[in-house]
Design a protein around this motif. Structure first.
Motif, PDB file in Angstrom:
ATOM      1  N   ASP A 334      17.401   0.151 -38.004  1.00 35.35           N
ATOM      2  CA  ASP A 334      16.291   0.996 -38.440  1.00 35.35           C
ATOM      3  C   ASP A 334      15.396   1.459 -37.293  1.00 35.35           C
ATOM      4  OD1 ASP A 334      15.218  -1.426 -37.821  1.00 35.35           O
ATOM      5  OD2 ASP A 334      14.114  -1.694 -39.683  1.00 35.35           O
ATOM      6  N   MET A 335      15.706   1.043 -36.051  1.00 33.33           N
ATOM      7  CA  MET A 335      14.883   1.465 -34.912  1.00 33.33           C
ATOM      8  C   MET A 335      15.669   1.313 -33.615  1.00 33.33           C
ATOM      9  SD  MET A 335      11.162   0.069 -33.623  1.00 33.33           S
ATOM     10  CE  MET A 335      10.323   0.757 -35.046  1.00 33.33           C
ATOM     11  N   GLN A 336      15.523   2.304 -32.731  1.00 35.51           N
ATOM     12  CA  GLN A 336      16.139   2.250 -31.416  1.00 35.51           C
ATOM     13  C   GLN A 336      15.097   2.669 -30.377  1.00 35.51           C
ATOM     14  OE1 GLN A 336      17.722   4.727 -33.743  1.00 35.51           O
ATOM     15  NE2 GLN A 336      18.339   2.836 -34.803  1.00 35.51           N
ATOM     16  N   GLY A 337      15.338   2.321 -29.113  1.00 34.23           N
ATOM     17  CA  GLY A 337      14.357   2.689 -28.102  1.00 34.23           C
ATOM     18  C   GLY A 337      14.868   2.551 -26.688  1.00 34.23           C
ATOM     19  N   ILE A 338      14.156   3.218 -25.759  1.00 33.02           N
ATOM     20  CA  ILE A 338      14.420   3.102 -24.329  1.00 33.02           C
ATOM     21  C   ILE A 338      13.084   3.053 -23.597  1.00 33.02           C
ATOM     22  CG2 ILE A 338      16.661   4.277 -24.391  1.00 33.02           C
ATOM     23  CD1 ILE A 338      15.244   6.795 -23.344  1.00 33.02           C
ATOM     24  N   CYS A 339      13.065   2.435 -22.427  1.00 34.96           N
ATOM     25  CA  CYS A 339      11.892   2.424 -21.553  1.00 34.96           C
ATOM     26  C   CYS A 339      12.313   1.808 -20.226  1.00 34.96           C
ATOM     27  CB  CYS A 339      10.725   1.645 -22.175  1.00 34.96           C
ATOM     28  SG  CYS A 339      11.069  -0.100 -22.471  1.00 34.96           S
TER      29      CYS A 339
END
Length: 530
Positions: A334-339
Motif C-alpha cells: 500500500d506504500m512505496q518510497g525512495i530517498c
C-alpha cells in the motif's frame, strides 16, 4: 664356475642370517625392572607364575618410573599389576595417579582404574578409567572424565589427551566452564598451550548476555576471540543473528558476521538481511552493508527496504532507532518510497525520509524536502510533509490532479489517506467530475487548505482563507496551464515489487534542474537480492 656360485650363495645366506639376528635383537622387548620393595614373594605354583612385591615398590621401565604399595609381576608376559597409591612418571612431566594399574611392558601400555589423576604441567585430568600409551604419550578415558587447567574446567564422556602435542580431544556430552561462559558440545578439541577450543560438532556457548550455537569453529578462551563457520546462530535478549561465518571479540564487544546474514528483532518484528553485519557494545549498535535489507513484519502487510547501509543504535533516551543511508528504496503493497537517507525511531514509531524523498500511496505521488510517516499499533496514522510539499495523482493519460504547499499533513485511517491539510502557500489544480465526466480544470490558491479524499479521489476542498481561483473549461486549457510549478511525474522510479528495491535509478528533483539546467540525470543500476 660351480665353486664360485657356491661361494656367492654362502655369502648371501650369511647376510640373511645376520639381518635376521639384527631384526630379532631390535624386536626384543626390555623387561620391567623392580628396583625396590620391602618384601618379595616368588609364587611358582600359580599359572602363570608371578612375583609379589609388597611395600614401597619402585619400578623402572626405560625412562618410565612407577611407584605403588604392592605389585604382581608376570615374567612370561612382561606385564605387572600395581595396587594402592599408584604413581607413574613418564618423560619427567607427565604424572599419573590411581588405585590400580595393569601395565604391558612389551607395548608400554598402562591401564589405570579408580580415582585416576593425570597431571601434565598446568593440566589435570581426573577419571575412573584411564588408558595411557607411554610410547605415544597419549591418554584415553572412556567412561567420563574432567580436565582442569588454569582457567577452564572441561568434562566429557570420552576424552583423549595428546600430551606431546598439548592437545585434548573430547567426545559426547562435552561441557566447558569458564568465568565468562559455559560451553556444551558434541565434539571438541582443546589446545592447552594456545587455550584455543576447536568445535567439531553441534555446540552451544552460553554467556550472561548471549547464547551462540555452531557446528564448526574455534574459540580462544584466553583472548575471548572466536570464529564460527557452520549453521551459526547468536541469540541475545534483543536479537537473533545468523550468518555463514561469525567473528566475535568479547573483550571489545564486537561481532562481525559474513554472508547470508540475518538479524531478527522479535520484540519489534524487524529483520535485517545482508552479506556483512558488524555489531558493537554488546549488540546495542549494528551496521549492515552489502545488499542490506530491512523488513518490518505486520499482521496485514510487510515493509521491505533496501539501502547501501543500515545502522541500528539508540537515541539519547535509549530508544532503539534504525538508520538507512544512500539509495534508500522501500516497498509495501500500500506504500512505496525512495530517498537518500531514512531514520526509523522506536520512541515515536515514526519513519523520517530525508534528501529528495518520494512516496507513492493509493495512486498518489508525494514529494517534499522531508517526509515523516507516523505509525501507531503498526498502522500508519499521519504523513508529515515539510518544505516544498507536492502531491500528484494521475486522473487519466493526460490530466493530473495536483496539490502544493509549504507543509502538508496527511490523515490516514485503515491505511488510506482520507484528509490532507495544507499549511502555507497552498495551491490546487484538479479536475472535478460529474457522473464520471470531467467538467473542467479548477485552479485555486489559499494559504491554508483542507482536502477530503474518498475512494482515492478528491471529494471536497475547504479553503480556510478566501481562495484566489478559477474554473477553466477543458477546451480552453493549453499545455502550460495543466501543471503547477515544479510538477514532476516520477512513476519510473516507483518500485512495483519487493524485488525492485534493489534497482536504483538516479533521481534529481525538477526544482534542482530548474535551478541548474546543465545538471544531467545519471541512471546507474544497482542490483541485489532479498
Amino acid at each position: 664356475m660351480i665353486s664360485t656360485a657356491n661361494r656367492y650363495i654362502s655369502i648371501l645366506l650369511t647376510s640373511i642370517i645376520c639381518l635376521y639376528n639384527l631384526s630379532a635383537s631390535a624386536q626384543k622387548k626390555s623387561k620391567v625392572d623392580i628396583k625396590n620393595s620391602d618384601v618379595v614373594q616368588f609364587v611358582r605354583n600359580s599359572d602363570p607364575t608371578l612375583n609379589k612385591f609388597l611395600g614401597n615398590v619402585f619400578i623402572v621401565h626405560g625412562d618410565i618410573k612407577m611407584y605403588c604399595d604392592s605389585a604382581y609381576q608376570y615374567d612370561k608376559t612382561n606385564t605387572l599389576e600395581a595396587f594402592g597409591k599408584v604413581h607413574i612418571i613418564n618423560a619427567d612431566t607427565v604424572h599419573i595417579y590411581g588405585d590400580y594399574l595393569k601395565y604391558y611392558g612389551n607395548t608400554k601400555y598402562a591401564e589405570l582404574r579408580n580415582n585416576v589423576k593425570l597431571k601434565n604441567k598446568s593440566v589435570t585430568v581426573t577419571t575412573q578409567f584411564l588408558d595411557f600409551d607411554m610410547t605415544e604419550s597419549v591418554g584415553y578415558y572412556f567412561n567420563g572424565g574432567k580436565i582442569v587447567d588454569a582457567d577452564n574446567i572441561l568434562t566429557s564422556v570420552v576424552g583423549r589427551y595428546y600430551t606431546k602435542q598439548e592437545m585434548l580431544f573430547f567426545k559426547d556430552s562435552v561441557k566447558a566452564v569458564t568465568t565468562d561462559y559455559t560451553l556444551y558440545s558434541d565434539t571438541l578439541k582443546y589446545n592447552t598451550v594456545s587455550k584455543v577450543a576447536f568445535i567439531l560438532g553441534p555446540t552451544k556457548i552460553v554467556g550472561e548476555k548471549e547464547t551462540l550455537y555452531s557446528e564448526d569453529g574455534w574459540y580462544n578462551t584466553e583472548s575471548n576471540i572466536s570464529q564460527f563457520f557452520k549453521n551459526t546462530r547468536l541469540d541475545t535478549k534483543s536479537y537473533q543473528i545468523k550468518g555463514d561465518s561469525i567473528y566475535l571479540d568479547r573483550n571489545n564487544e564486537l561481532a562481525r558476521i559474513f554472508d547470508n546474514v540475518e538479524l531478527r528483532d522479535t520484540a519489534n518484528n524487524l529483520i535485517l538481511k545482508g552479506n556483512f553485519l558488524e555489531t558493537f557494545k554488546n549488540n546495542e549498535e549494528a551496521l549492515m552493508t552489502d545488499s542490506a535489507v530491512f523488513i518490518q513484519y505486520t499482521e496485514g502487510d510487510s515493509l521491505f527496504l533496501h539501502s547501501d547501509t543500515l545502522k541500528i543504535d539508540k537515541d539519547t533516551a535509549h530508544f532503539e532507532r534504525i538508520k538507512a543511508f544512500h539509495h534508500v528504496k522501500f516497498y509495501r503493497t500500500d506504500m512505496q518510497g525512495i530517498c537518500d537517507s531514512l531514520v526509523y525511531t522506536m520512541q515515536d514509531s515514526t519513519i523520517r525520509l530525508f534528501n529528495d524523498p518520494v512516496i507513492w500511496a493509493q495512486g498518489n505521488q508525494m514529494v517534499a524536502d522531508t517526509i515523516g510517516i507516523e505509525t501507531q499499533n503498526e498502522a500508519i496514522r499521519y504523513l508529515h510533509f515539510r518544505g516544498s510539499s507536492f502531491l500528484t495523482a494521475k486522473e487519466d493519460t493526460t490530466f493530473y490532479n495536483q496539490i502544493k504547499g509549504k507543509n502538508m499533513l496527511g490523515h490516514v485511517k485503515d491505511n488510506k489517506l482520507y484528509k490532507l491539510d495544507i499549511k502555507g502557500n497552498g495551491e490546487t489544480l484538479y479536475y472535478p467530475e460529474d457522473k464520471g465526466i470531467i467538467m473542467g480544470m479548477n485552479i485555486a490558491k489559499s494559504s491554508n487548505i483542507s482536502i477530503l479524499i474518498e475512494n482515492n479521489k478528491i471529494d471536497k476542498i475547504i479553503f480556510l482563507k478566501k481562495p484566489d481561483g478559477n474554473m477553466h473549461p477543458l477546451f480552453k486549457i493549453d499545455e502550460k496551464m495543466k501543471f503547477l510549478k515544479d510538477f514532476q511525474w516520477l512513476e519510473e522510479y516507483q518500485p512495483k515489487s519487493k524485488e525492485e528495491i534493489f534497482i536504483w535509478k538516479e533521481y534529481i528533483p525538477i526544482r534542482e534542474l530548474n535551478a541548474s539546467p546543465k545538471k544531467l540525470i545519471k541512471k546507474p543500476i544497482k542490483k541485489g537480492t532479498l
